[in-house]
Design a protein around this motif. Sequence first.
Motif, PDB file in Angstrom:
ATOM      1  N   PHE A  70      -1.866  11.130   6.147  1.00 62.26           N
ATOM      2  CA  PHE A  70      -2.076  10.913   4.718  1.00 62.26           C
ATOM      3  C   PHE A  70      -2.117   9.417   4.420  1.00 62.26           C
ATOM      4  CE2 PHE A  70      -0.663  15.273   4.550  1.00 62.26           C
ATOM      5  CZ  PHE A  70      -1.260  15.797   3.415  1.00 62.26           C
ATOM      6  N   LEU A  71      -2.929   9.034   3.438  1.00 61.87           N
ATOM      7  CA  LEU A  71      -2.971   7.676   2.909  1.00 61.87           C
ATOM      8  C   LEU A  71      -2.520   7.730   1.450  1.00 61.87           C
ATOM      9  CD1 LEU A  71      -6.372   6.327   4.326  1.00 61.87           C
ATOM     10  CD2 LEU A  71      -4.063   5.813   5.152  1.00 61.87           C
ATOM     11  N   PHE A  72      -1.273   7.333   1.211  1.00 62.29           N
ATOM     12  CA  PHE A  72      -0.703   7.408  -0.127  1.00 62.29           C
ATOM     13  C   PHE A  72      -0.673   6.036  -0.795  1.00 62.29           C
ATOM     14  CE2 PHE A  72       1.733  11.241   1.549  1.00 62.29           C
ATOM     15  CZ  PHE A  72       0.983  12.156   0.830  1.00 62.29           C
ATOM     16  N   ASN A 103       2.319   9.566  -3.854  1.00 61.87           N
ATOM     17  CA  ASN A 103       1.343   9.677  -4.932  1.00 61.87           C
ATOM     18  C   ASN A 103      -0.054   9.306  -4.441  1.00 61.87           C
ATOM     19  OD1 ASN A 103       3.480  10.211  -6.722  1.00 61.87           O
ATOM     20  ND2 ASN A 103       3.786   8.020  -7.100  1.00 61.87           N
ATOM     21  N   THR A 104      -1.049   9.926  -5.051  1.00 64.68           N
ATOM     22  CA  THR A 104      -2.437   9.563  -4.798  1.00 64.68           C
ATOM     23  C   THR A 104      -3.239   9.802  -6.061  1.00 64.68           C
ATOM     24  OG1 THR A 104      -4.390   9.976  -3.432  1.00 64.68           O
ATOM     25  CG2 THR A 104      -2.987  11.874  -3.903  1.00 64.68           C
ATOM     26  N   LEU A 163      -2.283   0.737   0.851  1.00 64.38           N
ATOM     27  CA  LEU A 163      -1.932   2.148   1.029  1.00 64.38           C
ATOM     28  C   LEU A 163      -0.835   2.290   2.074  1.00 64.38           C
ATOM     29  CD1 LEU A 163      -5.587   3.523   1.170  1.00 64.38           C
ATOM     30  CD2 LEU A 163      -4.002   3.739  -0.769  1.00 64.38           C
ATOM     31  N   HIS A 164      -0.172   3.430   2.037  1.00 61.27           N
ATOM     32  CA  HIS A 164       0.822   3.743   3.062  1.00 61.27           C
ATOM     33  C   HIS A 164       0.331   4.928   3.883  1.00 61.27           C
ATOM     34  CE1 HIS A 164       4.590   4.354   5.139  1.00 61.27           C
ATOM     35  NE2 HIS A 164       4.554   5.624   4.777  1.00 61.27           N
ATOM     36  N   ALA A 165       0.204   4.717   5.183  1.00 58.09           N
ATOM     37  CA  ALA A 165      -0.199   5.801   6.082  1.00 58.09           C
ATOM     38  C   ALA A 165       1.044   6.480   6.626  1.00 58.09           C
ATOM     39  CB  ALA A 165      -1.041   5.251   7.229  1.00 58.09           C
ATOM     40  N   THR A 166       1.059   7.813   6.560  1.00 54.75           N
ATOM     41  CA  THR A 166       2.196   8.554   7.107  1.00 54.75           C
ATOM     42  C   THR A 166       1.713   9.696   7.987  1.00 54.75           C
ATOM     43  OG1 THR A 166       4.213   9.796   6.624  1.00 54.75           O
ATOM     44  CG2 THR A 166       2.384  10.073   5.083  1.00 54.75           C
ATOM     45  N   PHE A 167       2.424   9.866   9.105  1.00 61.98           N
ATOM     46  CA  PHE A 167       2.182  10.982  10.018  1.00 61.98           C
ATOM     47  C   PHE A 167       3.260  12.053   9.855  1.00 61.98           C
ATOM     48  CE2 PHE A 167       0.137   7.253  11.763  1.00 61.98           C
ATOM     49  CZ  PHE A 167      -1.130   7.736  12.063  1.00 61.98           C
TER      50      PHE A 167
END
Length: 443
Positions: free
Chosen positions: A135-137, A148-149, A226-230
């Motif tokens: 995800f890119l939040f 959030n997005t 953005l914040h990338a999360t796995f």
Amino acid sequence: MKNYTRDDIVRLVKEEDVEFIRLQFTDMFGQLKNIAITANQLDKALDNRCTFDGSSIDGFVGIEESDMYLHPDLSTLEIFPWRPQQGKVARMICDVYRPDGTPFEGDPRQVLKRAVGEAGDMGYTFEVGPECEFFLFDTDENAMPTTNTHEQAGYFDIGPLDGGENARREIVMTLEDMGLIIEASHHESAPAQHEIDLRYGEALTVADNIMTFKLAVRTIAKRHGLHATFMPKPRFGVNGSGMHINMSLHRDGRNLFEDGNDPNGLSKEAYYFIGGIMRHIKGMAAVTNQLVNSYKRLVPGYDAPVYIAWSTTNRSPLIRIPAERGGSTRIELRSPDSAANPYLMLAVCLKAGLDGIANQIEPPKSVDCNIYTMTEAQRRGLGIENMPGTLIEAVEELKKDGFILDVLGKHVAEKYIAAKEQEWQQYRAHVSEWEIRQYLYRY
């Protein structure tokens, strides 16, 4: 793979004006670590004389035996494209060794190298292709991550609906600058969710590439605000992020899973490999799905596998056989998620499949209809079992599977299980917002 020699490394560092070299390794839980040296310390690194405090790394060693040595894999030298072009920064991925020169049994990369070596002794090359979701939040005013997005894009949507399109494009270009080959990239089904598929390759190289991929994704995302999360399931009500693994065995350049005379186009080795995975999948789950949060993804209704079955025609089971045949014949395992340690995950997948071949474990009959629409009685009648439903269930299954414990090795197995049991206890003690909303005013 780049077959660099020591002289090649020294020359490239000088010619490319590399000032810093990061010596990277991965801990037991899939977290990338490193120590940085300057170029004038390169000879020391190439002599395998760089040390670190192993007691400071979760799951490694105690303070009484803390000195660990980093042995760089010369083939993994890469220059970071996102760092300055004067005084560049490069990296080499390292294996962890004890002071006596023996490989450290708690190093996940060593666990995979051992499994790959055993397969090689049997004449097999294990090739894999990962489909990596994330995800890119948005970030907040302090650049801290949120869930959030502002976008509402879905599967295969394009810009301007796809708000992460520019970031994803730069991620792909950066990865290709670092020598990775990207087969495809696209927006996934949930808002702000993306997938990038890495090219098939030998298991150790692919595991290294997954770690490189995660670092690049997070770095480039941050440059785009953005914040990338796995994290497997960061938002309720939408699909989680998986990391489907496509697998095949090769010998002398031939795909051993291919058989044009079989109705499904599969060889005996392919069937036995499936049988081995299905035999051990419950014990593997704590590795392929290592977080409390992983099991929020493995629930009905969100395209993630819940039931232990296989099929050549539909996507609801645990194992799917993609349509391509011939040299592209492969087995797709759909349960792993993007938070898994790729070294441990590929090691248990390979060894479980090889156990199936060695013991000729026949899989059950394929299930070629939608399992999600079956009743519990129908599934029971077909002998379809469920995946573990929580982390602690998965840990208990791991403790019962002596074969998978042996794959991990005594050190990793004991430290890993203890850490996951502690994680579960911390989770059990936590009071969630859901509980507050459900119970605070009612009781």
